[in-house]
Design an enzyme around this catalytic site. Structure first.
Site, mmCIF file in Angstrom:
data_model
loop_
_atom_site.group_PDB
_atom_site.id
_atom_site.type_symbol
_atom_site.label_atom_id
_atom_site.label_comp_id
_atom_site.label_asym_id
_atom_site.label_seq_id
_atom_site.Cartn_x
_atom_site.Cartn_y
_atom_site.Cartn_z
ATOM 1 N N ASP A 1 0.807 -1.218 0.000
ATOM 2 C CA ASP A 1 0.000 0.000 0.000
ATOM 3 C C ASP A 1 0.841 1.269 0.000
ATOM 4 O O ASP A 1 0.463 2.283 0.573
ATOM 5 C CB ASP A 1 -0.983 -0.009 1.191
ATOM 6 C CG ASP A 1 -1.839 -1.255 1.157
ATOM 7 O OD1 ASP A 1 -2.378 -1.554 0.082
ATOM 8 O OD2 ASP A 1 -1.929 -1.952 2.187
ATOM 9 N N GLU A 2 1.981 1.202 -0.665
ATOM 10 C CA GLU A 2 2.843 2.382 -0.758
ATOM 11 C C GLU A 2 2.411 3.308 -1.893
ATOM 12 O O GLU A 2 2.957 4.414 -2.034
ATOM 13 C CB GLU A 2 4.313 1.977 -1.005
ATOM 14 C CG GLU A 2 4.952 1.128 0.089
ATOM 15 C CD GLU A 2 4.814 -0.358 -0.195
ATOM 16 O OE1 GLU A 2 4.058 -0.706 -1.126
ATOM 17 O OE2 GLU A 2 5.431 -1.159 0.523
ATOM 18 N N ASN B 1 -4.881 -10.692 -3.753
ATOM 19 C CA ASN B 1 -4.679 -10.068 -2.436
ATOM 20 C C ASN B 1 -4.268 -8.604 -2.600
ATOM 21 O O ASN B 1 -4.443 -7.798 -1.700
ATOM 22 C CB ASN B 1 -3.626 -10.834 -1.614
ATOM 23 C CG ASN B 1 -2.327 -11.132 -2.371
ATOM 24 O OD1 ASN B 1 -2.261 -10.977 -3.581
ATOM 25 N ND2 ASN B 1 -1.319 -11.566 -1.653
ATOM 26 N N GLY C 1 -4.295 -4.733 -3.995
ATOM 27 C CA GLY C 1 -5.340 -3.772 -4.314
ATOM 28 C C GLY C 1 -4.648 -2.496 -4.733
ATOM 29 O O GLY C 1 -4.101 -1.782 -3.911
ATOM 30 N N HIS C 2 -4.590 -2.265 -6.029
ATOM 31 C CA HIS C 2 -3.895 -1.088 -6.546
ATOM 32 C C HIS C 2 -4.911 -0.059 -6.997
ATOM 33 O O HIS C 2 -5.657 -0.292 -7.934
ATOM 34 C CB HIS C 2 -2.988 -1.491 -7.720
ATOM 35 C CG HIS C 2 -1.835 -2.342 -7.300
ATOM 36 N ND1 HIS C 2 -1.131 -3.141 -8.157
ATOM 37 C CD2 HIS C 2 -1.249 -2.512 -6.091
ATOM 38 C CE1 HIS C 2 -0.166 -3.756 -7.497
ATOM 39 N NE2 HIS C 2 -0.219 -3.390 -6.238
ATOM 40 N N GLN D 1 2.188 -6.021 -2.928
ATOM 41 C CA GLN D 1 2.590 -6.073 -1.516
ATOM 42 C C GLN D 1 3.904 -5.298 -1.349
ATOM 43 O O GLN D 1 4.113 -4.341 -2.076
ATOM 44 C CB GLN D 1 2.707 -7.528 -1.025
ATOM 45 C CG GLN D 1 1.359 -8.263 -0.941
ATOM 46 C CD GLN D 1 0.935 -8.877 -2.254
ATOM 47 O OE1 GLN D 1 1.715 -9.500 -2.936
ATOM 48 N NE2 GLN D 1 -0.322 -8.698 -2.612
ATOM 49 N N THR E 1 3.269 -12.476 3.141
ATOM 50 C CA THR E 1 2.473 -13.129 2.114
ATOM 51 C C THR E 1 3.301 -14.308 1.586
ATOM 52 O O THR E 1 4.426 -14.523 2.038
ATOM 53 C CB THR E 1 2.051 -12.127 1.020
ATOM 54 O OG1 THR E 1 1.091 -12.753 0.163
ATOM 55 C CG2 THR E 1 3.241 -11.637 0.188
ATOM 56 N N THR F 1 -9.729 -5.507 1.324
ATOM 57 C CA THR F 1 -10.583 -6.072 2.380
ATOM 58 C C THR F 1 -11.355 -5.009 3.159
ATOM 59 O O THR F 1 -12.200 -5.362 3.976
ATOM 60 C CB THR F 1 -9.714 -6.854 3.390
ATOM 61 O OG1 THR F 1 -8.726 -5.951 3.908
ATOM 62 C CG2 THR F 1 -9.016 -8.025 2.721
ATOM 63 N N LYS G 1 2.376 10.040 -1.008
ATOM 64 C CA LYS G 1 1.471 10.542 0.034
ATOM 65 C C LYS G 1 2.120 11.557 0.975
ATOM 66 O O LYS G 1 1.792 11.625 2.164
ATOM 67 C CB LYS G 1 0.874 9.367 0.821
ATOM 68 C CG LYS G 1 -0.039 8.503 -0.059
ATOM 69 C CD LYS G 1 -0.760 7.460 0.754
ATOM 70 C CE LYS G 1 -2.215 7.349 0.382
ATOM 71 N NZ LYS G 1 -2.949 6.343 1.134
HETATM 72 P P1 IMP Z 1 -2.144 -12.889 2.145
HETATM 73 O O1 IMP Z 1 -1.253 -12.296 1.109
HETATM 74 O O2 IMP Z 1 -3.597 -12.723 1.853
HETATM 75 O O3 IMP Z 1 -1.762 -14.306 2.459
HETATM 76 O O4 IMP Z 1 -1.920 -12.071 3.511
HETATM 77 C C1 IMP Z 1 -0.704 -12.137 4.228
HETATM 78 C C2 IMP Z 1 -0.357 -10.780 4.823
HETATM 79 O O5 IMP Z 1 -0.054 -9.890 3.772
HETATM 80 C C3 IMP Z 1 -1.506 -10.131 5.596
HETATM 81 O O6 IMP Z 1 -0.949 -9.346 6.623
HETATM 82 C C4 IMP Z 1 -2.138 -9.212 4.570
HETATM 83 O O7 IMP Z 1 -2.823 -8.130 5.161
HETATM 84 C C5 IMP Z 1 -0.905 -8.742 3.836
HETATM 85 N N1 IMP Z 1 -1.182 -8.320 2.450
HETATM 86 C C6 IMP Z 1 -1.439 -9.117 1.384
HETATM 87 N N2 IMP Z 1 -1.620 -8.385 0.288
HETATM 88 C C7 IMP Z 1 -1.471 -7.099 0.644
HETATM 89 C C8 IMP Z 1 -1.510 -5.865 -0.081
HETATM 90 O O8 IMP Z 1 -1.696 -5.806 -1.295
HETATM 91 N N3 IMP Z 1 -1.298 -4.727 0.661
HETATM 92 C C9 IMP Z 1 -1.027 -4.770 1.985
HETATM 93 N N4 IMP Z 1 -0.974 -5.896 2.683
HETATM 94 C C10 IMP Z 1 -1.185 -7.055 2.028
HETATM 95 MG MG MG Z 2 -2.914 -1.997 -1.839
#
Ligand code: IMP
Ligand code: MG
Length: 428
Positions: free
Chosen positions: A13-14, A38, A40-41, A224, A239, A301, A331
């Protein structure tokens, strides 16, 4: 520059999506090499925020080829509905999207397994996005996975998927006491999706290699962040993929010699979603102000993001590990209202001072940040477009990052709009 890698220096989320989208207009190709839905851009398209989960952030730029590499895990349902969603906004998705046949699929049973696993972890849950990412990568390593290329021969795929789902149903019911999946329904729902995605399937890695060798500009879009890397992040609160630049070669199917310059994206402060160590996390009114001003709720999420101050030792670790040659700070405008801005320059761990990011989780848990307080600028930076438009204290904040990391800041983002950027040096 023929190949540029965009990697997050923190816990995701940078603002990589916005930067990738902006740089995509100077590129021929944008490639995702890891992660899945996972991510979200959030990207601004025609002044409207659009969230991409699987599609590369260059998809809205006409003429740019987008690739999902073999290192990505793809939920076919999610991808199919994302394609429809962006088409509905007038963005073309046709020959400009290629999906590598070697990418593994996230199946419905992966999501069911993850929900059961997270529940069984109780108080030590990871706080995953529940998108089935960990179980899909686990199956790939266990040689139980299904690649998306297998959809081309649907009956063979269906036979394999039935066996795989049957085994997962056993685990769901007998081990976790959860509900089994309806396997026939799972297969029948997949058939139209397989047809929908079929025109995009290819050996995309060949196309990426050819593009680079012909001198095209190719952007590798990380998802990520470094501190969520499966091997180098804050394990086990990570992740399940290699988020770092070293993941590009294997995740996109190119030789390491083709991996070009690595650009690090650093938010001017830090956030994290999910559990795990975060030395500079803060609470109280300052955290609420960062969250409100920075809209720090998860774009995948909707969870509230944990907020804290910039962590220089962690940033140096990311720069070092990824070979980042420059930074883009995002930001910065979120800090506009603060009178003083603490920046973590080291930690105190068990009474000892260090300025090295300790990779061990137990040490990170006990690390107390040592802060240097920088004066705020208390003036809006949202309209700044050139270096001269930035308040002196905002520039000093950026120069402090450069001095403490030994890395140049090439640009700074000062708002969600695509043009809200101050560029100090051309990145591409
Ligand atoms: P997973 O990737 O869903 O297995 O989640 C593992 C960890 O990575 C959790 O703490 C998630 O909140 C975090 N995470 C996964 N994808 C993102 C992302 O795109 N942005 C921020 N955190 C992420
Ligand atoms: Mg994101």
């Amino acid at each position: 520059m023929s190949s540029v890698v965009i990697v997050g220096t923190q816990w995701g989320d940078e603002g990589k999506g916005k930067i990738t989208n902006a740089l995509a207009s100077c590129a021929e190709m944008v490639v995702r090499f890891q992660g899945g839905a996972n991510a979200g851009h959030t990207v601004s398209v025609n002044r409207e925020p659009v969230v991409f989960h699987l599609l590369p952030s260059g998809i809205s730029v006409p003429g740019v080829k987008c690739v999902l590499g073999p290192g990505v895990v793809i939920d076919p349902h999610a991808l199919s509905s994302e394609i429809e969603g962006v088409r509905a906004r007038g963005i073309e998705v046709s020959g400009n999207l290629m999906i590598d046949i070697g990418a593994h699929m996230v199946m419905p049973y992966h999501k069911a397994m993850e929900a059961a696993q997270e529940k069984s972890r109780g108080g030590s849950a990871i706080g995953t996005t529940l998108r089935g990412i960990g179980p899909a990568y686990s199956d790939r390593c266990a040689r139980d996975g299904l690649t998306i290329g297998e959809l081309a021969s649907f009956d063979d795929f269906a036979a394999k998927a039935k066996v795989a789902a049957g085994r997962k149903n056993d685990l769901l019911v007998k081990l976790y006491g959860a509900e089994p999946l309806d396997i026939e329904e799972m297969i029948s729902e997949m058939r139209p999706i397989a047809e929908h995605l079929a025109p995009h399937l290819a050996d995309a890695t060949r196309v990426v290699r050819r593009a680079i060798s012909e001198g095209d500009s190719v952007l590798f879009e990380g998802a990520q962040g470094t501190l969520l890397d499966v091997a180098f992040g804050t394990y086990p609160f990570v992740t399940s993929s290699h988020t770092i630049a070293a993941g590009v070669a294997a995740g996109a199917g190119i030789p390491p010699s083709m991996v070009g310059e690595v650009v690090g994206i650093a938010k001017a402060y830090v956030t994290r979603v999910g559990a795990g160590p975060f030395p500079t996390e803060i609470g109280g009114p300052a955290a609420a102000e960062l969250r409100e001003r920075g809209h720090e709720w998860g774009s995948t999420t909707g969870r509230s993001r944990r907020c804290g101050w910039l962590d220089i030792p962690a940033l140096r670790y990311s720069i070092d590990l990824n070979g980042m040659t420059r930074l883009i700070v995002t930001k910065l405008d979120v800090l506009d209202t603060f009178e003083a801005i603490p920046v973590c320059v080291g930690y105190e761990i068990d009474g000892e001072r260090t300025d090295v990011f300790p990779r061990r989780g137990d040490l990170l848990d006990r690390a107390k940040p040592v802060y240097e307080e920088l004066p705020g600028w208390q003036e809006s930076t949202v309209e700044a477009r050139t270096e001269r438009d930035l308040p002196a204290n905002a520039l000093a904040y950026l120069r402090n990052i450069e001095e403490r990391t030994g890395t140049k800041v090439s640009a700074v983002s000062v708002g969600a709009a695509a043009h809200a950027v101050v560029e100090f040096a051309s990145v591409m």
